[in-house]
Design a protein around this motif. Structure first.
Motif, mmCIF file in Angstrom:
data_model
loop_
_atom_site.group_PDB
_atom_site.id
_atom_site.type_symbol
_atom_site.label_atom_id
_atom_site.label_comp_id
_atom_site.label_asym_id
_atom_site.label_seq_id
_atom_site.Cartn_x
_atom_site.Cartn_y
_atom_site.Cartn_z
ATOM 1 N N LYS A 175 -9.808 -0.951 -6.559
ATOM 2 C CA LYS A 175 -10.675 -1.322 -5.430
ATOM 3 C C LYS A 175 -10.349 -0.425 -4.229
ATOM 4 O O LYS A 175 -9.206 0.002 -4.051
ATOM 5 C CB LYS A 175 -10.454 -2.789 -5.046
ATOM 6 C CG LYS A 175 -10.686 -3.783 -6.174
ATOM 7 C CD LYS A 175 -12.145 -3.855 -6.569
ATOM 8 C CE LYS A 175 -12.364 -4.962 -7.615
ATOM 9 N NZ LYS A 175 -13.765 -5.003 -8.088
ATOM 10 N N PRO A 176 -11.338 -0.130 -3.393
ATOM 11 C CA PRO A 176 -11.098 0.717 -2.213
ATOM 12 C C PRO A 176 -10.022 0.113 -1.306
ATOM 13 O O PRO A 176 -10.127 -1.042 -0.883
ATOM 14 C CB PRO A 176 -12.461 0.736 -1.506
ATOM 15 C CG PRO A 176 -13.445 0.439 -2.589
ATOM 16 C CD PRO A 176 -12.756 -0.529 -3.502
ATOM 17 N N GLN A 177 -9.013 0.900 -1.011
ATOM 18 C CA GLN A 177 -7.898 0.385 -0.215
ATOM 19 C C GLN A 177 -8.309 -0.030 1.194
ATOM 20 O O GLN A 177 -7.804 -1.018 1.731
ATOM 21 C CB GLN A 177 -6.779 1.430 -0.151
ATOM 22 C CG GLN A 177 -6.049 1.628 -1.465
ATOM 23 C CD GLN A 177 -4.749 2.395 -1.287
ATOM 24 O OE1 GLN A 177 -4.381 2.792 -0.186
ATOM 25 N NE2 GLN A 177 -4.048 2.612 -2.381
ATOM 26 N N ASN A 178 -9.240 0.722 1.782
ATOM 27 C CA ASN A 178 -9.648 0.365 3.148
ATOM 28 C C ASN A 178 -10.397 -0.963 3.179
ATOM 29 O O ASN A 178 -10.299 -1.724 4.150
ATOM 30 C CB ASN A 178 -10.484 1.481 3.775
ATOM 31 C CG ASN A 178 -11.719 1.836 2.976
ATOM 32 O OD1 ASN A 178 -11.923 1.366 1.851
ATOM 33 N ND2 ASN A 178 -12.566 2.687 3.556
ATOM 34 N N LEU A 206 -6.158 1.624 8.600
ATOM 35 C CA LEU A 206 -6.847 1.792 7.316
ATOM 36 C C LEU A 206 -8.184 1.071 7.248
ATOM 37 O O LEU A 206 -9.174 1.603 6.752
ATOM 38 C CB LEU A 206 -5.928 1.315 6.182
ATOM 39 C CG LEU A 206 -6.431 1.492 4.742
ATOM 40 C CD1 LEU A 206 -6.676 2.969 4.436
ATOM 41 C CD2 LEU A 206 -5.417 0.904 3.756
ATOM 42 N N SER A 207 -8.239 -0.154 7.747
ATOM 43 C CA SER A 207 -9.453 -0.966 7.637
ATOM 44 C C SER A 207 -10.600 -0.471 8.505
ATOM 45 O O SER A 207 -11.757 -0.843 8.297
ATOM 46 C CB SER A 207 -9.141 -2.423 8.004
ATOM 47 O OG SER A 207 -8.744 -2.511 9.367
ATOM 48 N N VAL A 250 -3.031 -8.398 -3.435
ATOM 49 C CA VAL A 250 -3.323 -7.038 -2.982
ATOM 50 C C VAL A 250 -2.915 -6.014 -4.041
ATOM 51 O O VAL A 250 -3.668 -5.077 -4.342
ATOM 52 C CB VAL A 250 -2.593 -6.742 -1.648
ATOM 53 C CG1 VAL A 250 -2.625 -5.245 -1.329
ATOM 54 C CG2 VAL A 250 -3.230 -7.526 -0.518
ATOM 55 N N PHE A 270 0.822 -1.213 0.000
ATOM 56 C CA PHE A 270 0.000 0.000 0.000
ATOM 57 C C PHE A 270 0.857 1.266 0.000
ATOM 58 O O PHE A 270 0.325 2.376 -0.023
ATOM 59 C CB PHE A 270 -0.912 0.023 1.233
ATOM 60 C CG PHE A 270 -2.108 -0.879 1.129
ATOM 61 C CD1 PHE A 270 -3.217 -0.501 0.385
ATOM 62 C CD2 PHE A 270 -2.128 -2.113 1.756
ATOM 63 C CE1 PHE A 270 -4.334 -1.330 0.288
ATOM 64 C CE2 PHE A 270 -3.230 -2.947 1.665
ATOM 65 C CZ PHE A 270 -4.334 -2.557 0.924
ATOM 66 N N PHE A 274 -1.272 1.662 7.993
ATOM 67 C CA PHE A 274 -1.980 0.482 7.512
ATOM 68 C C PHE A 274 -2.869 -0.127 8.603
ATOM 69 O O PHE A 274 -3.980 -0.581 8.324
ATOM 70 C CB PHE A 274 -0.990 -0.573 7.013
ATOM 71 C CG PHE A 274 -1.643 -1.867 6.643
ATOM 72 C CD1 PHE A 274 -2.361 -1.979 5.457
ATOM 73 C CD2 PHE A 274 -1.586 -2.974 7.492
ATOM 74 C CE1 PHE A 274 -3.000 -3.161 5.125
ATOM 75 C CE2 PHE A 274 -2.216 -4.162 7.163
ATOM 76 C CZ PHE A 274 -2.922 -4.251 5.970
ATOM 77 N N ILE A 314 -9.827 -3.465 1.030
ATOM 78 C CA ILE A 314 -8.797 -4.496 0.825
ATOM 79 C C ILE A 314 -8.097 -4.758 2.162
ATOM 80 O O ILE A 314 -7.864 -5.913 2.547
ATOM 81 C CB ILE A 314 -7.755 -4.037 -0.218
ATOM 82 C CG1 ILE A 314 -8.414 -3.769 -1.563
ATOM 83 C CG2 ILE A 314 -6.669 -5.100 -0.382
ATOM 84 C CD1 ILE A 314 -7.487 -3.122 -2.590
ATOM 85 N N ALA A 315 -7.773 -3.663 2.873
ATOM 86 C CA ALA A 315 -7.113 -3.790 4.176
ATOM 87 C C ALA A 315 -7.993 -4.556 5.159
ATOM 88 O O ALA A 315 -7.506 -5.372 5.947
ATOM 89 C CB ALA A 315 -6.794 -2.401 4.734
ATOM 90 N N VAL A 326 -5.407 -3.353 -5.839
ATOM 91 C CA VAL A 326 -5.130 -1.913 -5.820
ATOM 92 C C VAL A 326 -5.080 -1.373 -7.243
ATOM 93 O O VAL A 326 -5.625 -0.310 -7.557
ATOM 94 C CB VAL A 326 -3.801 -1.613 -5.089
ATOM 95 C CG1 VAL A 326 -3.413 -0.142 -5.266
ATOM 96 C CG2 VAL A 326 -3.907 -1.948 -3.609
#
Length: 202
Positions: A96-99, A66-67, A88, A56, A63, A101-102, A92
Motif C-alpha cells: 500500500k502507498p506509504q504516504n 510523508l502524509s 501498519v 516505516f 514521517f 498509510i501515514a 506496508v
C-alpha cells in the motif's frame, strides 16, 4: 503561561507529549481555566509517532511530512500503539502507498485530539504545543478533522521550560525579591536561548 507570554490571544491548547495528551483552556490573563489529560494510553502521543516512524524505517521528521503528499487516506483502525504498528507493517507489506498509510495514522491521532479540543473549549482555533507540534502532517490532519485553524508557535516544544521560568520570575516579583535575582535569571534565559539556538533544534 509560556503560551500566553508568547501569544496572549491563545485560548485553547492541545499539548502532545511523549506519553500523554492534554487539553488546556486559557483565560485572558494566562491562567488555566480547565485542564484535561489522557495518560492511560500512549496512542496519539510522541511515543506512538516514534513507533510509527520506526515501522516505516524513517526519521520522525521524514514521517511527519510523508502524509502531506497523499491523495487518499488508508484508515488505521487499531487504537493501541502495538496493534497499530502491526497493522501498519501489514499494510506496508501489502504494498500500500506509504504516504496514504501515514495519512491514516495522522487522521487517527487527529480524531483522538477532538475530545481534548472540546475539553479545552476550542471553537475556531487550537494551538499545538509539545514535541508533536512540529509534526506538519498532524497539523494538517487536525485542521481537516476538527475544522479549526492550528496556530503554530515557533518554540512550541519548549513551552514547559518557558512556563516554568515565567512562573519563577512572577513569584519572585510578587514576593518583592531582590531585582538583581530577577535580572540574573532573565540574563541566563537569554544566554541559553542564544547559545543553544533553541528554535533551530525543535
Amino acid at each position: 503561561m509560556g503560551v500566553h507570554v508568547t501569544d496572549p490571544s491563545v485560548r485553547a491548547i492541545i499539548d502532545i507529549g511523549g506519553q500523554d495528551v492534554k487539553g488546556i483552556a486559557v483565560d485572558t490573563d494566562g491562567t488555566v481555566k480547565t485542564f484535561a489529560m489522557n495518560d492511560k494510553c500512549a496512542a496519539g502521543t510522541g511515543r506512538f509517532f516514534e513507533s510509527m516512524a520506526n515501522a516505516f524505517e524513517m526519521s520522525l521528521e521524514e514521517f511527519s511530512k510523508l502524509s502531506l503528499t497523499a491523495e487518499n487516506v488508508i484508515p488505521i483502525t487499531a487504537q493501541c500503539t502495538v496493534f497499530a504498528e502491526s497493522e501498519v507493517i501489514t499494510l506496508v507489506g501489502e504494498g500500500k502507498p506509504q504516504n496514504e498509510i501515514a495519512a491514516g495514522i495522522q487522521q487517527a491521532v487527529a480524531k483522538r485530539c477532538f475530545v481534548m479540543a472540546k475539553k479545552a473549549g476550542a471553537k475556531d482555533a487550537i494551538t499545538l504545543t509539545g514535541g508533536c507540534a512540529k509534526n506538519q502532517g498532524l497539523k494538517a490532519a487536525i485542521e481537516k478533522v476538527l475544522r479549526m485553524k492550528v496556530i503554530e508557535l515557533k518554540i512550541a516544544k519548549v513551552f514547559l521550560a518557558v512556563s516554568a521560568v515565567t512562573a519563577v520570575l512572577f513569584t519572585i516579583y510578587m514576593t518583592n525579591a531582590d531585582s538583581k535575582l530577577i535580572e540574573f535569571i532573565y540574563d541566563k534565559l537569554l544566554h541559553y536561548h542564544e547559545t543553544k539556538k533553541v528554535e533551530d533544534h525543535i
